[in-house]
Design a protein around this motif. Structure first.
Motif, PDB file in Angstrom:
ATOM      1  N   SER A 195      59.038  44.465  40.851  1.00  0.00           N
ATOM      2  CA  SER A 195      59.517  43.133  41.185  1.00  0.00           C
ATOM      3  C   SER A 195      59.450  42.194  39.976  1.00  0.00           C
ATOM      4  N   GLY A 196      58.810  42.601  38.900  1.00  0.00           N
ATOM      5  CA  GLY A 196      58.739  41.787  37.695  1.00  0.00           C
ATOM      6  C   GLY A 196      57.671  40.702  37.745  1.00  0.00           C
ATOM      7  N   SER A 197      56.976  40.594  38.854  1.00  0.00           N
ATOM      8  CA  SER A 197      55.938  39.578  38.997  1.00  0.00           C
ATOM      9  C   SER A 197      54.681  40.005  38.253  1.00  0.00           C
ATOM     10  N   LYS A 198      53.978  39.036  37.690  1.00  0.00           N
ATOM     11  CA  LYS A 198      52.714  39.349  37.021  1.00  0.00           C
ATOM     12  C   LYS A 198      51.576  39.468  38.026  1.00  0.00           C
ATOM     13  N   TYR A 199      51.858  39.196  39.294  1.00  0.00           N
ATOM     14  CA  TYR A 199      50.847  39.257  40.334  1.00  0.00           C
ATOM     15  C   TYR A 199      50.881  40.586  41.061  1.00  0.00           C
ATOM     16  N   VAL A 200      49.724  41.022  41.479  1.00  0.00           N
ATOM     17  CA  VAL A 200      49.607  42.265  42.237  1.00  0.00           C
ATOM     18  C   VAL A 200      50.065  41.987  43.667  1.00  0.00           C
ATOM     19  N   ASP A 201      50.861  42.877  44.243  1.00  0.00           N
ATOM     20  CA  ASP A 201      51.328  42.635  45.599  1.00  0.00           C
ATOM     21  C   ASP A 201      50.579  43.469  46.637  1.00  0.00           C
ATOM     22  N   THR A 202      49.378  43.878  46.322  1.00  0.00           N
ATOM     23  CA  THR A 202      48.546  44.583  47.291  1.00  0.00           C
ATOM     24  C   THR A 202      47.147  43.977  47.283  1.00  0.00           C
ATOM     25  N   VAL A 203      46.461  44.185  48.363  1.00  0.00           N
ATOM     26  CA  VAL A 203      45.079  43.742  48.491  1.00  0.00           C
ATOM     27  C   VAL A 203      44.258  44.951  48.880  1.00  0.00           C
ATOM     28  N   GLU A 204      43.165  45.163  48.184  1.00  0.00           N
ATOM     29  CA  GLU A 204      42.263  46.260  48.501  1.00  0.00           C
ATOM     30  C   GLU A 204      41.000  45.673  49.104  1.00  0.00           C
ATOM     31  N   LEU A 205      40.618  46.160  50.280  1.00  0.00           N
ATOM     32  CA  LEU A 205      39.410  45.688  50.943  1.00  0.00           C
ATOM     33  C   LEU A 205      38.303  46.711  50.762  1.00  0.00           C
ATOM     34  N   SER A 206      37.079  46.201  50.593  1.00  0.00           N
ATOM     35  CA  SER A 206      35.943  47.073  50.376  1.00  0.00           C
ATOM     36  C   SER A 206      34.711  46.436  51.009  1.00  0.00           C
ATOM     37  N   VAL A 207      33.868  47.231  51.604  1.00  0.00           N
ATOM     38  CA  VAL A 207      32.612  46.752  52.164  1.00  0.00           C
ATOM     39  C   VAL A 207      31.501  47.183  51.212  1.00  0.00           C
ATOM     40  N   GLU A 208      30.771  46.200  50.681  1.00  0.00           N
ATOM     41  CA  GLU A 208      29.729  46.478  49.692  1.00  0.00           C
ATOM     42  C   GLU A 208      28.509  45.615  49.984  1.00  0.00           C
ATOM     43  N   ASP A 209      27.396  45.953  49.384  1.00  0.00           N
ATOM     44  CA  ASP A 209      26.168  45.178  49.466  1.00  0.00           C
ATOM     45  C   ASP A 209      26.246  44.091  48.396  1.00  0.00           C
ATOM     46  N   ALA A 210      26.268  42.824  48.801  1.00  0.00           N
ATOM     47  CA  ALA A 210      26.423  41.717  47.856  1.00  0.00           C
ATOM     48  C   ALA A 210      25.269  41.619  46.866  1.00  0.00           C
TER      49      ALA A 210
END
Length: 105
Positions: free
Chosen positions: A1-16
């Motif tokens: 798409s030529g955008s500098k932005y990522v068009d996906t989101v990755e979710l992760s569950v981690e210990d903060a």
């Protein structure tokens, strides 16, 4: 798409308190809603450790947005101290839960 932005989101569950080592200096923004409240209530320095991990994982100049109503103001100010964080928005006077916006220095 030529955008500098990522068009996906990755979710992760981690210990903060112990985020993955490979995340160091990886994020432009961290948004948390109530996680730091629960972490603070768990005691044992977990709030402070989590804030250190947020700082480690944010890029220089990165922003942490925190929506919180439980962490006492003095604890929040100590955790997000002015030597490492610039307070862009202080939600201490907000009704019920505050919106806090901080930039990593």
């Amino acid at each position: 798409s030529g955008s500098k932005y990522v068009d996906t989101v990755e979710l992760s569950v981690e210990d903060a308190r112990a985020l993955p080592k490979e995340w160091e200096q990886s994020f432009d923004v961290i948004i948390e809603k109530g996680a730091l409240d629960a972490i603070y209530l768990s005691g044992d320095g977990n709030f402070e450790q989590s804030v250190k991990e947020f700082s480690r994982c944010l890029k220089s100049g990165g922003v942490c947005m925190s929506f919180s109503g439980v962490v006492p103001e003095e604890v929040r100010r100590d955790g997000f101290d002015g030597k490492k964080w610039k307070w862009l928005r202080d939600g201490s006077e907000d009704l019920k839960a505050g919106c806090f916006v901080l930039r990593k220095i």
